[in-house]
Design a protein around this motif. Structure first.
Motif, PDB file in Angstrom:
ATOM      1  N   ASP A 303      -4.045  77.640  -8.419  1.00 36.77           N
ATOM      2  CA  ASP A 303      -3.046  77.342  -9.453  1.00 36.77           C
ATOM      3  C   ASP A 303      -3.199  78.323 -10.613  1.00 36.77           C
ATOM      4  N   THR A 304      -2.715  79.528 -10.406  1.00 36.87           N
ATOM      5  CA  THR A 304      -2.833  80.588 -11.410  1.00 36.87           C
ATOM      6  C   THR A 304      -1.524  81.349 -11.515  1.00 36.87           C
ATOM      7  N   LYS A 305      -1.255  81.837 -12.701  1.00 33.53           N
ATOM      8  CA  LYS A 305      -0.041  82.628 -12.924  1.00 33.53           C
ATOM      9  C   LYS A 305      -0.267  84.110 -12.637  1.00 33.53           C
ATOM     10  N   ALA A 306      -1.471  84.463 -12.260  1.00 31.63           N
ATOM     11  CA  ALA A 306      -1.763  85.859 -11.936  1.00 31.63           C
ATOM     12  C   ALA A 306      -1.003  86.269 -10.674  1.00 31.63           C
ATOM     13  N   PRO A 307      -0.701  87.558 -10.499  1.00 31.73           N
ATOM     14  CA  PRO A 307      -0.040  88.022  -9.268  1.00 31.73           C
ATOM     15  C   PRO A 307      -0.819  87.578  -8.037  1.00 31.73           C
ATOM     16  N   ASN A 308      -0.094  87.243  -6.968  1.00 27.50           N
ATOM     17  CA  ASN A 308      -0.747  86.623  -5.821  1.00 27.50           C
ATOM     18  C   ASN A 308      -1.644  87.569  -5.022  1.00 27.50           C
ATOM     19  N   TYR A 309      -1.621  88.858  -5.320  1.00 23.83           N
ATOM     20  CA  TYR A 309      -2.507  89.783  -4.606  1.00 23.83           C
ATOM     21  C   TYR A 309      -3.880  89.886  -5.272  1.00 23.83           C
ATOM     22  N   LEU A 310      -4.058  89.221  -6.416  1.00 28.39           N
ATOM     23  CA  LEU A 310      -5.332  89.298  -7.121  1.00 28.39           C
ATOM     24  C   LEU A 310      -6.300  88.218  -6.613  1.00 28.39           C
ATOM     25  N   VAL A 311      -7.580  88.518  -6.706  1.00 30.54           N
ATOM     26  CA  VAL A 311      -8.634  87.624  -6.212  1.00 30.54           C
ATOM     27  C   VAL A 311      -8.706  86.361  -7.074  1.00 30.54           C
ATOM     28  N   GLU A 312      -8.826  85.203  -6.409  1.00 35.71           N
ATOM     29  CA  GLU A 312      -8.952  83.939  -7.144  1.00 35.71           C
ATOM     30  C   GLU A 312     -10.406  83.556  -7.388  1.00 35.71           C
ATOM     31  N   LEU A 313     -11.300  83.904  -6.475  1.00 35.85           N
ATOM     32  CA  LEU A 313     -12.729  83.582  -6.607  1.00 35.85           C
ATOM     33  C   LEU A 313     -13.530  84.858  -6.370  1.00 35.85           C
ATOM     34  N   PHE A 314     -14.189  85.330  -7.407  1.00 37.17           N
ATOM     35  CA  PHE A 314     -14.952  86.581  -7.306  1.00 37.17           C
ATOM     36  C   PHE A 314     -16.334  86.307  -6.710  1.00 37.17           C
ATOM     37  N   HIS A 315     -16.321  86.051  -5.427  1.00 38.96           N
ATOM     38  CA  HIS A 315     -17.550  85.668  -4.746  1.00 38.96           C
ATOM     39  C   HIS A 315     -17.365  85.843  -3.248  1.00 38.96           C
ATOM     40  N   GLY A 316     -18.446  86.198  -2.541  1.00 41.46           N
ATOM     41  CA  GLY A 316     -18.385  86.337  -1.089  1.00 41.46           C
ATOM     42  C   GLY A 316     -19.482  87.268  -0.608  1.00 41.46           C
TER      43      GLY A 316
END
Length: 439
Positions: A303-316
């Motif tokens: 649930d973010t207004k950021a562009p959908n190509y951007l990472v939501e969770l900076f982890h992995g």
């Protein structure tokens, strides 16, 4: 370098091992099949811990061998970031067939330790996204084991895992559920649900607005097998709900059958907000673990207004959802279902309980605990050496052809799901004889 060279073993710094003792007296496994290892002397060794709580379905299963061989020939690796492969989505959907209702979003890691640290980061990030940036404190439990990364040893409650490394992350700890009035309990102890109220004391001390999550093992395993007192986990769940605190179950040992249920949460009738898993998911054949979260937690990140190509969770991790690990895990879960192994654990558990508790009354045995196909025996300390007698017992068992775990003041068993009644009697008999042989 030849094996008979005294320096042959020097290069490998072994984990969680007395390296000096081992290299003076190596214990080498060379092959495994079903419930047994073969050592380098050709001896057959019964696997009394299912590897490391990992190989419940038995070793060298043809189904897993075939799946891994086919996968590594077809797609040996796929980039974990921004691109995917079919097996990861197939495995995620299979896993949520085993998890409690509403736990239905899976994040893959490579181990239980990574799964724990991932769960802690997800919990903290969740509250930041909810605008509650003060909710950062994490609460574990004394005698809890949550892997060996900095987050895990910080919320963990085993002293030697922490003291060597200095300051970890900010964390607090609930009381252990081990009570003297519950010694020699069979299954869940009757007394101790009130110990969950220790969380209320932590809330008074820190404030619920500063606490992100509580993490516990449904049944604490590595510290010595401590089943939860009846009602304890339900009471903990209620307190977390009332105070807007996430409840994390570390199910690295308890998930996928060992409790005679799909998960520890199912066995004890409590659903967490976040659950970790590893070990049995791949039957120990490939490194794979993960975190399962409730849908609302996942959707908070989406649930973010950021562009959908951007990472939501900076982890992995580079090896998150590794194709070969996924293939092995799919085959492992097929075996659990096709061979009805969870039902088999449920069937064999009363037999194991009866045999294990037959050790009561032996010299040095001060407590016995069990649930499912997991058991712990507390051994009275030798003078100033609490870990000596368990080590001696385990080495005597090894000499007799039985691998059992020794750690701290305990002997631990995590029997294969395919174990027979006679094998249960044999391994408990070997422990009994080994205890009697102590000076």
């Amino acid at each position: 370098m030849l094996k008979n060279n005294p320096k042959y073993y020097d290069a490998h710094w072994m984990p969680y091992s007395g390296n000096r003792e081992f290299k003076a007296n190596p214990r080498i496994m060379v092959s495994a099949k079903d419930s047994y290892y073969i050592d380098d002397k050709g001896r057959k060794i019964f696997d009394g811990l299912s590897g490391l709580w990992t190989c419940g379905a038995g070793h060298s299963r043809p189904e897993i061998i075939e799946a891994v061989s086919k996968q590594i020939e077809t797609l040996d690796y796929s980039p974990a970031f921004q691109f995917g492969h079919e097996k990861s989505f197939e495995l995620a959907n299979r896993i949520i067939e085993f998890t409690p209702k509403d736990l239905d979003r899976v994040f893959f890691t490579c181990s239980g330790s990574e799964a724990v640290d991932s769960s802690l980061k997800i919990a903290r990030a969740y509250w930041r996204l909810k605008g509650k940036v003060g909710k950062t404190r994490l609460i574990g439990r004394i005698k809890g084991y949550h892997g060996v990364n900095f987050g895990g040893i910080s919320v963990g409650g085993i002293g030697p895992n922490r003291e060597m490394f200095g300051q970890g992350i900010e964390a607090d700890h609930l009381s252990s559920t081990l009570l003297p009035e519950n010694i020699f309990s069979k299954g869940q102890p009757q007394v101790g649900d009130h110990l969950a109220d220790d969380l209320l004391n932590k809330i008074l001390l820190h404030g619920a607005s500063n606490i992100a999550a509580v993490i516990v093992e449904p049944m604490a395993g590595s510290a010595g097998v401590f089943p939860p007192p009846i009602g304890y986990l339900k009471r903990l769940r209620k307190i977390c709900d009332s105070n807007d605190i996430l409840l994390i179950f570390d199910e690295v040992i308890t998930a996928f059958g060992r409790m005679g249920a799909k998960t520890g949460g199912e066995a004890f009738g409590v659903t967490p907000d976040i659950m970790t898993f590893a070990k049995q998911v791949s039957n120990g054949s490939q490194p794979l673990g993960g975190v399962v979260v409730k849908k609302n937690i996942y959707e908070t990140f989406m649930d973010t207004k950021a562009p959908n190509y951007l990472v939501e969770l900076f982890h992995g991790y580079t090896y998150s959802a590794h194709p070969v690990g996924c293939a092995a895990s799919l085959a492992s879960l097929d075996i659990l279902q096709n061979d009805n192994l969870i039902e088999r654990v449920k069937k064999m558990s009363p037999i194991f309980e009866k045999e294990l508790h037959s050790l009561k009354g032996l010299q040095y045995v001060s407590d016995i605990r069990n649930y499912g196909l997991a058991g712990g025996i507390t051994i009275e300390s030798a003078k100033n050496e609490p870990a000596l007698r368990p080590y001696q017992i385990a080495m005597k068992c090894w000499d007799k052809g039985f691998y059992v775990r020794y750690g701290g003041d305990t002997i631990q068993l995590g029997l294969p799901f395919i174990v027979s009644e006679q094998e249960i009697k044999d391994v408990v008999g070997a422990i009994s004889d080994s205890i009697k042989e102590l000076q």
